[in-house]
Design a protein around this motif. Structure first.
Motif, PDB file in Angstrom:
ATOM      1  N   CYS A  91       6.777  -8.120  -8.547  1.00  4.48           N
ATOM      2  CA  CYS A  91       5.440  -7.034  -8.262  1.00  4.48           C
ATOM      3  C   CYS A  91       5.971  -6.693  -6.873  1.00  4.48           C
ATOM      4  O   CYS A  91       6.552  -6.710  -6.119  1.00  4.48           O
ATOM      5  CB  CYS A  91       4.235  -7.836  -7.655  1.00  4.48           C
ATOM      6  N   GLY A  92       5.514  -5.138  -6.660  1.00  3.05           N
ATOM      7  CA  GLY A  92       5.555  -4.325  -5.701  1.00  3.05           C
ATOM      8  C   GLY A  92       6.988  -4.145  -5.031  1.00  3.05           C
ATOM      9  O   GLY A  92       7.820  -3.751  -5.888  1.00  3.05           O
ATOM     10  N   THR A  93       6.981  -4.522  -4.016  1.00  2.00           N
ATOM     11  CA  THR A  93       8.365  -4.180  -2.985  1.00  2.00           C
ATOM     12  C   THR A  93       9.384  -5.092  -3.830  1.00  2.00           C
ATOM     13  O   THR A  93      10.757  -4.692  -3.760  1.00  2.00           O
ATOM     14  CB  THR A  93       8.228  -4.450  -1.667  1.00  2.00           C
ATOM     15  N   ALA A  94       9.043  -6.456  -4.161  1.00  2.00           N
ATOM     16  CA  ALA A  94      10.021  -7.071  -4.802  1.00  2.00           C
ATOM     17  C   ALA A  94      10.385  -6.621  -6.163  1.00  2.00           C
ATOM     18  O   ALA A  94      11.645  -6.784  -6.652  1.00  2.00           O
ATOM     19  CB  ALA A  94       9.244  -8.560  -5.110  1.00  2.00           C
TER      20      ALA A  94
ATOM     21  N   SER B 285      10.195 -12.982  -5.524  1.00  2.00           N
ATOM     22  CA  SER B 285       8.816 -12.942  -4.749  1.00  2.00           C
ATOM     23  C   SER B 285       9.127 -13.717  -3.317  1.00  2.00           C
ATOM     24  O   SER B 285       9.397 -14.414  -3.163  1.00  2.00           O
ATOM     25  CB  SER B 285       7.960 -14.043  -5.422  1.00  2.00           C
ATOM     26  N   GLN B 286       8.685 -12.533  -2.274  1.00  2.00           N
ATOM     27  CA  GLN B 286       8.889 -13.172  -1.069  1.00  2.00           C
ATOM     28  C   GLN B 286       7.921 -14.442  -0.608  1.00  2.00           C
ATOM     29  O   GLN B 286       8.453 -15.321  -0.246  1.00  2.00           O
ATOM     30  CB  GLN B 286       8.319 -12.103   0.026  1.00  2.00           C
ATOM     31  N   SER B 287       6.639 -14.256  -0.934  1.00  4.34           N
ATOM     32  CA  SER B 287       5.887 -15.312  -0.633  1.00  4.34           C
ATOM     33  C   SER B 287       5.960 -16.368  -1.713  1.00  4.34           C
ATOM     34  O   SER B 287       5.714 -17.625  -1.293  1.00  4.34           O
ATOM     35  CB  SER B 287       4.173 -14.842  -0.931  1.00  4.34           C
TER      36      SER B 287
ATOM     37  N   THR C 229       2.635 -15.264  -5.669  1.00  8.11           N
ATOM     38  CA  THR C 229       2.141 -13.967  -6.186  1.00  8.11           C
ATOM     39  C   THR C 229       1.618 -14.523  -7.451  1.00  8.11           C
ATOM     40  O   THR C 229       2.322 -14.922  -8.628  1.00  8.11           O
ATOM     41  CB  THR C 229       2.840 -12.800  -6.225  1.00  8.11           C
TER      42      THR C 229
ATOM     43  N   VAL D 147       1.926  -7.281   6.571  1.00  5.29           N
ATOM     44  CA  VAL D 147       1.637  -7.275   4.813  1.00  5.29           C
ATOM     45  C   VAL D 147       2.714  -6.411   4.377  1.00  5.29           C
ATOM     46  O   VAL D 147       3.390  -6.642   3.235  1.00  5.29           O
ATOM     47  CB  VAL D 147       0.155  -6.590   4.823  1.00  5.29           C
ATOM     48  N   ALA D 148       3.145  -5.392   4.920  1.00  8.67           N
ATOM     49  CA  ALA D 148       4.260  -4.468   4.648  1.00  8.67           C
ATOM     50  C   ALA D 148       5.482  -5.055   4.512  1.00  8.67           C
ATOM     51  O   ALA D 148       5.831  -5.489   5.662  1.00  8.67           O
ATOM     52  CB  ALA D 148       4.373  -3.258   5.462  1.00  8.67           C
ATOM     53  N   SER D 149       6.232  -5.388   3.452  1.00  8.06           N
ATOM     54  CA  SER D 149       7.428  -6.305   3.439  1.00  8.06           C
ATOM     55  C   SER D 149       8.646  -5.489   4.018  1.00  8.06           C
ATOM     56  O   SER D 149       8.685  -4.152   3.549  1.00  8.06           O
ATOM     57  CB  SER D 149       7.689  -6.872   2.156  1.00  8.06           C
TER      58      SER D 149
ATOM     59  N   LYS E   5       5.764   1.932   1.092  1.00  2.77           N
ATOM     60  CA  LYS E   5       5.759   1.680   2.503  1.00  2.77           C
ATOM     61  C   LYS E   5       4.894   2.476   3.230  1.00  2.77           C
ATOM     62  O   LYS E   5       3.959   2.147   4.008  1.00  2.77           O
ATOM     63  CB  LYS E   5       7.212   1.407   3.270  1.00  2.77           C
TER      64      LYS E   5
ATOM     65  N   GLU F 217       0.942   2.360   2.217  1.00  7.83           N
ATOM     66  CA  GLU F 217       0.254   0.914   2.381  1.00  7.83           C
ATOM     67  C   GLU F 217      -0.083   0.970   4.015  1.00  7.83           C
ATOM     68  O   GLU F 217      -0.907   0.349   4.465  1.00  7.83           O
ATOM     69  CB  GLU F 217       0.997  -0.289   1.884  1.00  7.83           C
TER      70      GLU F 217
HETATM   71  C1  AGP Z   1       5.302  -4.864   0.096  1.00  7.37           C
HETATM   72  O1  AGP Z   1       5.096  -4.104   1.271  1.00  7.37           O
HETATM   73  C2  AGP Z   1       3.849  -5.177  -0.414  1.00  7.37           C
HETATM   74  N1  AGP Z   1       2.667  -5.849   0.522  1.00  7.37           N
HETATM   75  C3  AGP Z   1       3.489  -5.710  -1.745  1.00  7.37           C
HETATM   76  O2  AGP Z   1       3.971  -4.871  -2.708  1.00  7.37           O
HETATM   77  C4  AGP Z   1       4.448  -7.195  -2.257  1.00  7.37           C
HETATM   78  O3  AGP Z   1       5.814  -6.607  -2.313  1.00  7.37           O
HETATM   79  C5  AGP Z   1       4.071  -7.790  -3.550  1.00  7.37           C
HETATM   80  O4  AGP Z   1       2.473  -7.892  -3.507  1.00  7.37           O
HETATM   81  C6  AGP Z   1       4.812  -8.792  -4.029  1.00  7.37           C
HETATM   82  O5  AGP Z   1       4.730  -9.888  -3.226  1.00  7.37           O
HETATM   83  P1  AGP Z   1       5.588 -11.066  -3.190  1.00  7.37           P
HETATM   84  O6  AGP Z   1       6.997 -10.669  -2.859  1.00  7.37           O
HETATM   85  O7  AGP Z   1       5.318 -11.929  -2.128  1.00  7.37           O
HETATM   86  O8  AGP Z   1       5.542 -11.692  -4.538  1.00  7.37           O
END
Ligand code: AGP
Length: 389
Positions: free
Chosen positions: A81-84, A128-130, A133, A179-181, A266, A269
């Motif tokens: 999702c998103g940045t990932a 996924s960073q976190s 998601t 929040v902004a990756s 970026k 958001e």
């Molecule tokens: C990135 O700047 C955003 N906050 C968002 O798009 C994020 O990358 C997205 O929600 C996915 O998150 P994740 O990498 O933790 O799965």
């Protein structure tokens, strides 16, 4: 959901999570976490690369794929999702080129609600960073039991996605609080360069010379990133042409387009300015009708193979009196004739240049958001990990 958070540390041994206490991250003199995390990128790059390039080869202790296994895969999905998701677009190009396999990059919240073709000849990569998601996790659970191999790329040790996938590659970018990756995104890019090379290495489809060039360039990234980050004095002036806009467009082609997508997200958001990215050629198919003096354009033009084509569109929008900010490589002399402002990034092996080209766009978003008085680290309506569907 295993209770991961951005700063708690946990160690995983044989997929058993062991919590341990770690320091709560501090801003260390930076005004915001986002700025701190942008500036941490050279170290984050080193961490992601650490131990993974040995004697001219990519090594992953976490992976034990055989040539037979890699040869078996006839399609690869990258799901995020998103940045990932944006980071996965690069891996598609590289995996298709290096492995000769069809690759699809999918938005997790779409993928999970359709019926994708999945079988034992499929590799599904989840980014996924976190690692928490909900839609990415939902997509992973959909793929499980289909016979496909699942591989996660995550930044939070012990996160649910990292635990549930068959394999996990840990970014090691360090806690990302804003929040902004930023640093997680660039580390995802580096990890996917490494992974693409590794898989091609195992399969035996990667020309040695090409591999060598990319691996050398990846190791040059931390130092070249420092050079870009040292130029912060440029931004107060650059943002003058952007900060009062209601809407703007980011353009580029292929890799430059994928960076443009990330730059637009970026800015959106953090500063709440409407921003959209277009493949530079595609903007002519409708959107050009709303490109006016009121809509600045940010052009990314660091890929040599498509530079002239993007320049052509820049000339067209500049003729309309549009404020143009361009990101190009050092040594470029043409773009400055057309763009109002130009940011130069150090030269590097072209395939790796996106990792550098995104840094000015992160800084642009940050300084624009600050100038507009936005809540940079915690933008309205957003959360760091989207754990609800
Ligand atoms: C990135 O700047 C955003 N906050 C968002 O798009 C994020 O990358 C997205 O929600 C996915 O998150 P994740 O990498 O933790 O799965």
């Amino acid at each position: 959901m295993s209770g991961s958070c951005d700063y708690r540390c946990s160690k995983v041994k044989n997929k058993q999570k062991v919590q341990c206490t770690a320091e709560v991250p501090k801003k260390d003199g930076f005004a915001h976490f986002m700025l701190k995390e942008i500036y941490e990128q050279p170290q984050a790059f080193q961490k992601t690369l650490q131990g993974r390039i040995q004697q001219g080869k990519v090594k992953f202790e976490e992976l034990n794929f055989t040539q037979e296994q890699v040869k078996k895969w006839d399609k690869i999905y990258i799901i995020a999702c998103g940045t990932a998701y944006h980071s996965g677009l690069f891996a598609k190009s590289m995996l298709e080129e290096f492995l000769g396999v069809f690759v699809e990059v999918e938005i997790a919240s779409e993928f999970r609600y359709r019926n994708p073709l999945l079988d034992e000849k499929t590799l599904a990569i989840f980014v996924s960073q976190s690692g928490e998601t909900a839609d990415t996790l939902g997509a992973l659970r959909k793929v499980k039991n289909s016979g496909a191999t699942t591989l996660a790329i995550t930044n939070v040790v012990g996160s649910t996605i990292s635990q549930e996938a068959d394999y996990n590659l840990y970014l090691g970018a360090g806690p990302e609080i804003a929040v902004a990756s930023t640093k997680a995104y660039t580390s995802m890019l580096i990890m996917q360069y490494l992974l693409s090379i590794y898989l091609a290495q195992v399969k035996g489809t990667m020309p040695e010379q090409k591999k060598e060039k990319i691996l050398i360039a990846l190791q040059e990234l931390p130092e070249k990133a420092q050079q870009i980050l040292a130029q912060k004095e440029l931004y107060p002036e650059i943002i003058q042409g952007i900060k009062n806009a209601q809407s703007l467009f980011f353009i580029g082609r292929v890799f430059d387009y994928y960076i443009a997508m990330e730059g637009a997200l970026k800015l959106k958001e953090t500063s709440y300015i409407h921003a959209e990215a277009y493949g530079a050629g595609e903007i002519k198919h409708g959107t050009m009708a709303i490109v006016t003096e009121e809509t600045p354009v940010v052009a990314v033009a660091v890929q040599k193979s498509v530079y002239e084509k993007t320049l052509h569109i820049v000339k067209e929008v500049a003729d309309k009196g549009v404020f143009v900010l361009a990101v190009v490589e050092e040594g470029d002399t043409e773009m400055q004739k057309w763009a109002n402002k130009v940011i130069y990034i150090p030269q590097i092996e072209n395939i790796v240049s996106p990792v550098l080209a995104v840094l000015p766009l992160q800084l642009l978003a940050y300084y624009t958001a600050v100038a507009r008085g936005c809540n940079v680290d915690q933008p309205r309506n957003l959360t760091k990990a989207v754990t609800t569907e």
